[in-house]
Design an enzyme around this catalytic site. Sequence first.
Site, PDB file in Angstrom:
ATOM      1  N   GLY A   1       3.444  -0.242  -6.650  1.00 13.55           N
ATOM      2  CA  GLY A   1       4.898  -0.573  -6.801  1.00 13.55           C
ATOM      3  C   GLY A   1       4.958  -2.075  -6.511  1.00 13.55           C
TER       4      GLY A   1
ATOM      5  N   GLU B   1      -6.656   3.369  -7.456  1.00  7.82           N
ATOM      6  CA  GLU B   1      -5.470   2.773  -7.450  1.00  7.82           C
ATOM      7  C   GLU B   1      -5.377   1.822  -6.331  1.00  7.82           C
ATOM      8  OE1 GLU B   1      -1.638   5.238  -8.341  1.00  7.82           O
ATOM      9  OE2 GLU B   1      -2.142   5.940  -6.229  1.00  7.82           O
TER      10      GLU B   1
ATOM     11  N   HIS C   1      -3.114   9.422  -1.082  1.00  9.99           N
ATOM     12  CA  HIS C   1      -2.468   8.343  -1.569  1.00  9.99           C
ATOM     13  C   HIS C   1      -2.391   7.145  -0.736  1.00  9.99           C
ATOM     14  CE1 HIS C   1       0.782   5.902  -3.082  1.00  9.99           C
ATOM     15  NE2 HIS C   1       0.452   6.476  -4.323  1.00  9.99           N
TER      16      HIS C   1
ATOM     17  N   SER D   1       1.516   0.233 -10.699  1.00 12.55           N
ATOM     18  CA  SER D   1       2.557  -0.476 -11.927  1.00 12.55           C
ATOM     19  C   SER D   1       2.275  -0.267 -13.396  1.00 12.55           C
ATOM     20  CB  SER D   1       2.321  -2.125 -11.601  1.00 12.55           C
ATOM     21  OG  SER D   1       2.830  -2.294 -10.173  1.00 12.55           O
TER      22      SER D   1
ATOM     23  N   GLU E   1      -0.043   5.337   0.291  1.00 10.49           N
ATOM     24  CA  GLU E   1       1.170   5.503   1.036  1.00 10.49           C
ATOM     25  C   GLU E   1       0.765   6.391   2.236  1.00 10.49           C
ATOM     26  OE1 GLU E   1       4.019   5.967  -1.898  1.00 10.49           O
ATOM     27  OE2 GLU E   1       3.618   4.046  -2.700  1.00 10.49           O
TER      28      GLU E   1
ATOM     29  N   ASN F   1       3.989  10.401 -10.586  1.00 12.05           N
ATOM     30  CA  ASN F   1       4.275  10.639  -9.109  1.00 12.05           C
ATOM     31  C   ASN F   1       5.745  10.108  -8.672  1.00 12.05           C
ATOM     32  OD1 ASN F   1       4.216  10.555  -6.173  1.00 12.05           O
ATOM     33  ND2 ASN F   1       2.930   8.892  -6.041  1.00 12.05           N
ATOM     34  N   TRP F   2       6.669  11.122  -8.629  1.00 18.51           N
ATOM     35  CA  TRP F   2       8.072  11.020  -8.128  1.00 18.51           C
ATOM     36  C   TRP F   2       8.283  10.441  -6.902  1.00 18.51           C
ATOM     37  CZ3 TRP F   2      11.049  15.643 -10.995  1.00 18.51           C
ATOM     38  CH2 TRP F   2      10.634  15.578 -12.401  1.00 18.51           C
ATOM     39  N   LYS F   3       7.202  10.379  -5.888  1.00 20.75           N
ATOM     40  CA  LYS F   3       7.174   9.961  -4.419  1.00 20.75           C
ATOM     41  C   LYS F   3       8.556  10.862  -3.971  1.00 20.75           C
ATOM     42  CE  LYS F   3       4.580   5.985  -5.711  1.00 20.75           C
ATOM     43  NZ  LYS F   3       4.150   4.646  -5.254  1.00 20.75           N
TER      44      LYS F   3
ATOM     45  N   GLY G   1       3.914   5.789 -11.120  1.00 25.58           N
ATOM     46  CA  GLY G   1       4.968   5.983  -9.982  1.00 25.58           C
ATOM     47  C   GLY G   1       6.422   5.602 -10.522  1.00 25.58           C
ATOM     48  N   GLY G   2       6.707   4.217 -10.335  1.00 26.71           N
ATOM     49  CA  GLY G   2       8.123   3.819 -10.656  1.00 26.71           C
ATOM     50  C   GLY G   2       8.578   4.229 -12.014  1.00 26.71           C
TER      51      GLY G   2
HETATM   52  P1  PGA Z   1       3.569   2.599  -9.363  1.00 26.40           P
HETATM   53  O1  PGA Z   1       3.215   3.953  -8.380  1.00 26.40           O
HETATM   54  O2  PGA Z   1       3.529   3.012 -10.612  1.00 26.40           O
HETATM   55  O3  PGA Z   1       5.083   2.599  -8.778  1.00 26.40           O
HETATM   56  O4  PGA Z   1       2.904   1.347  -8.932  1.00 26.40           O
HETATM   57  C1  PGA Z   1       1.791   4.193  -8.603  1.00 26.40           C
HETATM   58  C2  PGA Z   1       1.450   5.339  -7.319  1.00 26.40           C
HETATM   59  O5  PGA Z   1       1.752   4.965  -5.941  1.00 26.40           O
HETATM   60  O6  PGA Z   1       0.848   6.138  -7.666  1.00 26.40           O
END
Ligand code: PGA
Length: 256
Positions: free
Chosen positions: A173, A167, A95, A213, A97, A10-12, A234-235
Amino acid sequence: MARNKLIIANWKMNFDMHQSSIFLHKLSTKIGIYNNIDIILSPSIFTLQSLSLQVNHNQFKLAAQNFYWRDQGAFTGEVAISQLRGIVQYALVGHSERRNIFHESDKDIRAKVAAAIRNDIRPILCIGETSDERNHGETSLVLNDQLVGGLANVSSEDIEKVVIAYEPVWAIGSGDNADPEQVQKAVKMIRTQVKHLYGEKVAKNIQVVYGGSVQPESAVDYMAVPGVDGLLVGGASLNLEKFEQIVQKIDNKVNK
Ligand code: PGA
């Protein structure tokens, strides 16, 4: 039949067109093509079309991070999932977010899950509790509510097209990643709830992934959790070396 493993990047809201294309090119030279691991990239929506022309579809699948649930019409600024047919094979839905920053409700989320299925795109339904909810002992309640809310329009013929992503919001994050035992408990709750809704066979077959994470150091431990079929990263997916390591480690665990 064994369920395929999924590694979702997930590159957001990161990488412009040029950066996305270079990253994809470099990644494609570093990792292999796997029969039993689907590597799914979820870049910004405006890069999807051009990445879909660049990508080797045997090596990567693409996912939308968001979309609107109606198929067309006067919805200024929105992209319909029907417009992404032939470009993406998956789409993230719900998600945290989207839920927390953009106030998506269970009603929006269930409409999006249904719209993805209607357009032959597999929804990845993200669910998870906040730290407050966990501390108040409400994890099971929250997961059940989000599952029932998100899956309300999904028939038993379509349910296995859905991927569930567990999640925990507090782990996203934050570097504060969940213990594998916490993940195991939550995934068990999820499969039990799916069993109540759709029966034993579906509960066994549905793909459930963990996100929050994830790093190269923790990836294998999460994959070893019974009932976990993959990772939503994500990150660490924005870092070529880290993401490559995650994929290699999962390949080593699954295939060697
Ligand atoms: P993260 O993000 O690996 O940076 O915690 C995961 C996600 O939001 O899908």
